[in-house]
Design a protein around this motif. Structure first.
Motif, mmCIF file in Angstrom:
data_model
loop_
_atom_site.group_PDB
_atom_site.id
_atom_site.type_symbol
_atom_site.label_atom_id
_atom_site.label_comp_id
_atom_site.label_asym_id
_atom_site.label_seq_id
_atom_site.Cartn_x
_atom_site.Cartn_y
_atom_site.Cartn_z
ATOM 1 N N LEU A 1 2.417 -2.506 8.293
ATOM 2 C CA LEU A 1 1.351 -3.480 8.072
ATOM 3 C C LEU A 1 1.942 -4.859 7.792
ATOM 4 N N SER B 1 -0.640 -5.908 3.205
ATOM 5 C CA SER B 1 -0.235 -4.777 2.380
ATOM 6 C C SER B 1 -0.224 -5.137 0.891
ATOM 7 N N VAL C 1 -7.856 4.433 1.257
ATOM 8 C CA VAL C 1 -7.244 3.431 2.127
ATOM 9 C C VAL C 1 -7.279 3.984 3.549
ATOM 10 N N VAL D 1 0.815 -1.213 0.000
ATOM 11 C CA VAL D 1 0.000 0.000 0.000
ATOM 12 C C VAL D 1 0.847 1.260 0.000
ATOM 13 N N THR D 2 2.076 1.185 0.483
ATOM 14 C CA THR D 2 2.938 2.361 0.438
ATOM 15 C C THR D 2 3.395 2.689 -0.986
ATOM 16 N N ARG E 1 -6.778 2.997 7.706
ATOM 17 C CA ARG E 1 -6.309 2.048 8.712
ATOM 18 C C ARG E 1 -6.917 2.404 10.057
ATOM 19 N N ASP F 1 -1.775 5.592 9.424
ATOM 20 C CA ASP F 1 -0.395 5.237 9.107
ATOM 21 C C ASP F 1 -0.360 3.881 8.413
ATOM 22 N N LEU F 2 0.200 3.860 7.212
ATOM 23 C CA LEU F 2 0.265 2.616 6.459
ATOM 24 C C LEU F 2 1.580 1.875 6.637
ATOM 25 N N GLU F 3 2.460 2.384 7.459
ATOM 26 C CA GLU F 3 3.718 1.693 7.714
ATOM 27 C C GLU F 3 3.506 0.577 8.735
ATOM 28 N N LEU G 1 -7.840 -2.812 7.993
ATOM 29 C CA LEU G 1 -7.383 -2.006 6.873
ATOM 30 C C LEU G 1 -8.490 -2.041 5.829
ATOM 31 N N VAL H 1 -5.694 8.715 1.879
ATOM 32 C CA VAL H 1 -5.118 7.850 2.901
ATOM 33 C C VAL H 1 -5.498 8.387 4.271
#
Length: 399
Positions: A298, A303, A331, A269-270, A333, A294-296, A338, A291
């Motif tokens: 996952l 992801s 997206v 996703v990043t 979270r 935080d997508l970090e 997610l 977004v």
């Protein structure tokens, strides 16, 4: 109306039409029989014909399981009984004409329906024999009222009708089998993709673990604190790798995944921004990314699967909504989930099977369900098309 609902509606309509046809033909048989007189023998024959017509209903009316064994077995019994009644009538009447009126049009229609369902859903070993027996029974029905050339022609016409019913059932069976094979192929390809993702992920992290361990060995004497930090990173990478291995191996069924997949980090996703940039360069409808959260950090399988959901949604928009003016990719979270949504505002009418026969969504559904998530696709409330996917995070992290 969704495709499964539409299919069920057509099945119910066909069942109602079949019951109505059987009922009308039964009334015709009864009316024609009474017009030629009702002797005790004729009355008994009418009751037998009505009983055989009613006996066909439990065989052709329900929706049967593919490969059913009891269906062709019951059809063989029914066909044998009908042939026995025809033979008994010929022997008992000794060539007399129109005993009890018509030969039984309701029974003819019922037996034709049974021919169709037997060839469509019956077990492969028994269905051909049952279809042949039913065809003989249907062809022999006009002989109950005589052996004139006209009745023989009616018998041949009913035999052709039985062959047509069997052909339609066999055709639909072949079409369904082809679709099942295509779905199985899509699922097998999805599992192979899982295997390659697992290979890439493990290779990526194990390579990092090796590099961290080598660096820690060289700085052990000069800077012990850096060794502790390296060991913590090694521990996290090892734990994440083992957790993902347990989850992803659980959904694999193909042990022949190639061992030489490229050693590269997986798209997740990043990496959605470059994906949308490429989409905007080739499509007239601009795609915007929203977004929330935080997508970090996952889980890698969540992801990568979310990335593939967005890719599928953009691909479907490009192929099936050329009139779309915008595409929104959202997206979000939360602590537990997610959530991914791809929505376009295309006005073109679309249904799930029209979108590549649904095979792309079938593959995604296989992937998302393997992670404990859900995925839906359908028309939006305000128009357009919406693809929604939800991935549980606590289950993925804690498993």
């Amino acid at each position: 109306m969704s495709t499964p609902d539409l299919r069920r509606w057509w099945v119910r309509l066909a069942q109602a039409a079949g019951l109505m046809a059987i009922g009308l033909l039964a009334l015709f048989d009864l009316r024609f029989s009474t017009s030629v007189g009702m002797s005790p023998a004729a009355l008994l024959l009418v009751l037998v014909r009505m009983g055989l017509a009613v006996a066909t209903v439990p065989l052709w009316l329900p929706v049967h399981r593919l490969g059913s064994r009891w269906l062709p077995a019951a059809a063989l019994v029914l066909a044998t009984t009908s042939l026995a009644v025809t033979a008994a009538i010929r022997v008992a009447t000794n060539g007399s004409y129109l005993l009890g009126g018509s030969w039984g049009l309701a029974e003819s229609a019922g037996l034709l329906g049974v021919v169709f369902v037997v060839t469509r859903w019956g077990a492969p070993r028994l269905a051909p024999w049952a279809a042949v027996a039913l065809g003989l029974a249907v062809a022999a029905l006009p002989l109950r009222t005589g052996t004139d050339s006209l009745l023989v022609i009616f018998g041949l016409l009913q035999a052709l009708a039985a062959a047509g019913a069997a052909g339609v059932g066999l055709y639909l069976r072949i079409i369904a089998a082809g679709r099942e094979r295509a779905i199985a192929l899509v699922r097998a390809e999805q599992r192979t993709e899982f295997a390659r993702d697992l290979h890439d992920f493990i290779a990526h992290h194990v390579t990092g673990i090796v590099v961290q361990a080598q660096g820690a060995r060289f700085v052990a004497e000069q800077d012990p604190q850096r060794v502790i930090a390296a060991l913590e990173q090694i521990e996290r990478a090892g734990a994440e790798t083992m957790a993902s291995m347990r989850r992803m191996v659980g959904v694999l069924r193909n042990p022949d995944a190639p061992p030489d997949a490229p050693l590269a980090p997986l798209a997740g996703v990043t990496d959605l921004a470059p994906l949308l940039t490429g989409f905007n360069g080739a499509a007239s409808a601009p795609a915007r990314l929203h977004v929330d959260g935080d997508l970090e950090g996952l889980p890698v399988e969540v992801s990568t699967s979310a990335y593939r959901v967005v890719m599928e949604g953009l691909t479907n928009t490009r192929q099936h909504a050329p009139d779309a003016r915008s595409v929104n990719v959202a997206v979000r979270r939360t602590p537990d989930w997610l959530l991914v949504r791809v929505a376009d505002d295309g006005a073109s009418p679309r249904t799930a099977p029209a979108r590549g026969h649904g095979f792309g969504l079938i593959g995604l559904n296989e992937r998302v369900r393997a992670l404990g998530g859900t995925i839906t696709a359908g028309p939006g409330v305000a128009g357009g098309w919406v693809l929604d996917a939800a991935f549980p995070l606590r289950t993925a992290v804690g498993r």
